[in-house]
Design a protein around this motif. Structure first.
Motif, PDB file in Angstrom:
ATOM      1  N   HIS A  57      40.278  41.709  40.127  1.00 39.65           N
ATOM      2  CA  HIS A  57      40.061  40.313  39.739  1.00 39.65           C
ATOM      3  C   HIS A  57      39.214  40.226  38.468  1.00 39.65           C
ATOM      4  CE1 HIS A  57      40.562  40.110  44.178  1.00 39.65           C
ATOM      5  NE2 HIS A  57      41.168  38.977  43.941  1.00 39.65           N
ATOM      6  N   LEU A  82      45.924  36.799  40.023  1.00 43.39           N
ATOM      7  CA  LEU A  82      44.952  37.873  40.297  1.00 43.39           C
ATOM      8  C   LEU A  82      44.222  38.286  39.024  1.00 43.39           C
ATOM      9  CD1 LEU A  82      43.665  40.070  42.144  1.00 43.39           C
ATOM     10  CD2 LEU A  82      45.561  41.543  41.556  1.00 43.39           C
ATOM     11  N   VAL A 129      39.760  31.999  44.344  1.00 52.36           N
ATOM     12  CA  VAL A 129      40.428  32.822  43.338  1.00 52.36           C
ATOM     13  C   VAL A 129      41.909  33.040  43.667  1.00 52.36           C
ATOM     14  CG1 VAL A 129      38.343  33.996  42.580  1.00 52.36           C
ATOM     15  CG2 VAL A 129      39.704  34.988  44.430  1.00 52.36           C
ATOM     16  N   HIS A 130      42.395  32.433  44.729  1.00 50.79           N
ATOM     17  CA  HIS A 130      43.796  32.622  45.103  1.00 50.79           C
ATOM     18  C   HIS A 130      44.554  31.305  45.034  1.00 50.79           C
ATOM     19  CE1 HIS A 130      42.705  36.441  47.581  1.00 50.79           C
ATOM     20  NE2 HIS A 130      42.744  36.674  46.297  1.00 50.79           N
ATOM     21  N   PRO A 135      47.643  36.947  46.301  1.00 46.48           N
ATOM     22  CA  PRO A 135      48.401  37.824  45.393  1.00 46.48           C
ATOM     23  C   PRO A 135      48.500  39.288  45.864  1.00 46.48           C
ATOM     24  CG  PRO A 135      46.163  37.568  44.564  1.00 46.48           C
ATOM     25  CD  PRO A 135      46.252  36.755  45.854  1.00 46.48           C
ATOM     26  N   HIS A 136      47.735  39.663  46.919  1.00 48.20           N
ATOM     27  CA  HIS A 136      47.603  41.094  47.265  1.00 48.20           C
ATOM     28  C   HIS A 136      48.785  41.589  48.096  1.00 48.20           C
ATOM     29  CE1 HIS A 136      43.576  40.898  45.637  1.00 48.20           C
ATOM     30  NE2 HIS A 136      43.353  39.824  46.366  1.00 48.20           N
ATOM     31  N   HIS A 200      37.084  39.994  51.843  1.00 49.59           N
ATOM     32  CA  HIS A 200      38.089  39.435  50.939  1.00 49.59           C
ATOM     33  C   HIS A 200      39.462  39.442  51.612  1.00 49.59           C
ATOM     34  CE1 HIS A 200      39.451  37.883  47.163  1.00 49.59           C
ATOM     35  NE2 HIS A 200      40.421  38.759  47.102  1.00 49.59           N
ATOM     36  N   ASN A 202      42.076  40.666  50.753  1.00 49.84           N
ATOM     37  CA  ASN A 202      42.841  41.828  50.316  1.00 49.84           C
ATOM     38  C   ASN A 202      43.851  42.299  51.334  1.00 49.84           C
ATOM     39  OD1 ASN A 202      41.535  42.353  47.965  1.00 49.84           O
ATOM     40  ND2 ASN A 202      40.208  43.941  48.755  1.00 49.84           N
TER      41      ASN A 202
HETATM   42 ZN   LIG Z   1      41.960  38.457  45.784  1.00 47.12          ZN
END
Ligand SMILES: [Zn+2]
Length: 299
Positions: A57, A82, A129-130, A135-136, A200, A202
């Motif tokens: 990120h 991301l 942030v998403h 996005p992962h 996170h 993730n």
């Molecule tokens: Zn992330």
């Protein structure tokens, strides 16, 4: 080639043309470098902007990275925002038309698949942030295969001379990957219904594939580090529900996770997250194999 130059005949030596025209790919993360290499084979030179020890990120668009972007025929990134903190700047500074948004040389993995956790309401002031969904995507093997297929098609578009070669490599990868998925899904049977605290989001795709429930996140919001009030809340949840593990990626700061583990007795499991995240993980197959083995209950 003969040129008449200042009255003298100069012979211009033309370098021998290699059998393969090289396709230079700049990946944003190691998992996409690995995928580019396995699907691209000999003609492809892939590099990654980040390592398994960096948070994708947040990195800096350093001059060395800009130089790589300038030479690249293609960027292969996660997308879905991301890399929004650094990729747009990198693309702009590269001055390379081939890799700009909308060009064949611009390929975003998360945009090839359906994403989960797409916010219905977005408030960036809370550090979300998403904003375009999670996005992962690389830790869901089924989505990864979809990305592989689309990427391989893009490679054919960029380097049509080698079309047959790329198609054969994809077919081979697909066959091996589907066989591996069967093994992994067998190994995942005892993991169904286990409970995890994560650091996170993730792990969302991985855990939903494996049927593991997430009961807490060390980040109060994606991208926001744990606060002491939030940790105290997680401790209450952990003591009450006794989850099976606290999952942390190799690159993440595990301080909060270690504190919680010490207080609650729930073990921390550090997962490689991507290729290079541990010594044995040198390709995508090893990434999944090791992840599954680290999640297995102890003897
Ligand atoms: Zn992330």
């Amino acid at each position: 080639m003969l040129y008449r130059l200042n009255g003298v005949v100069a012979l211009l030596l033309v370098l021998a043309v290699p059998a393969w025209a090289e396709v230079r790919i700049l990946a944003c993360e190691p998992e996409w470098q690995a995928l580019a290499e396995v699907l691209g084979g000999t003609p492809v030179r892939a590099d990654s902007a980040t390592t398994a020890w960096q948070d994708p990120h947040h990195i800096e668009a350093r001059p060395s990275l800009i130089a790589k972007a300038r030479r690249a025929d293609m960027v292969f990134c996660t997308g879905a925002e991301l890399e929004m903190g650094w990729l747009p700047l990198l693309l702009r500074q590269s001055g390379n038309r081939r890799i700009q948004v909308g060009q064949p040389g611009y390929f975003m993995a998360a945009e090839q698949v359906e994403r989960i956790e797409v916010p219905t309401q977005l408030d960036r002031s809370h550090g979300d942030v998403h904003a375009s969904g999670n996005p992962h995507v690389h830790l869901d093997p089924h989505r990864l295969l979809q990305v592989a297929q689309r990427f391989s098609e893009r490679l054919v578009q960029i380097d049509p001379v080698q079309a047959g070669y790329y198609q054969a490599r994809f077919a081979d990868f697909r066959q091996r990957w589907l066989a591996a998925i069967q093994v992994w899904e067998q190994q995942a049977v005892p993991l169904r219904g286990k409970q995890a605290i994560v650091y996170h989001k993730n792990w969302s795709y991985l855990l939903s594939w494996l049927g593991i429930d997430v009961i807490g996140d060390l980040e109060p919001k994606p991208g926001i580090p744990p606060t002491s009030a939030h940790l105290a809340r997680l401790l209450r949840i952990s003591r009450q529900d006794q989850p099976d593990f606290i999952l942390v990626a190799a690159y993440q700061d595990d301080q909060g996770a270690r504190w919680l583990a010490q207080k609650s007795g729930v073990p921390v499991v550090v997962l490689p997250f991507t290729v290079g995240g541990s010594e044995q993980v040198d390709d995508l197959f090893a990434l999944y194999t090791q992840t599954l083995s680290l999640l297995q209950p102890g003897p």
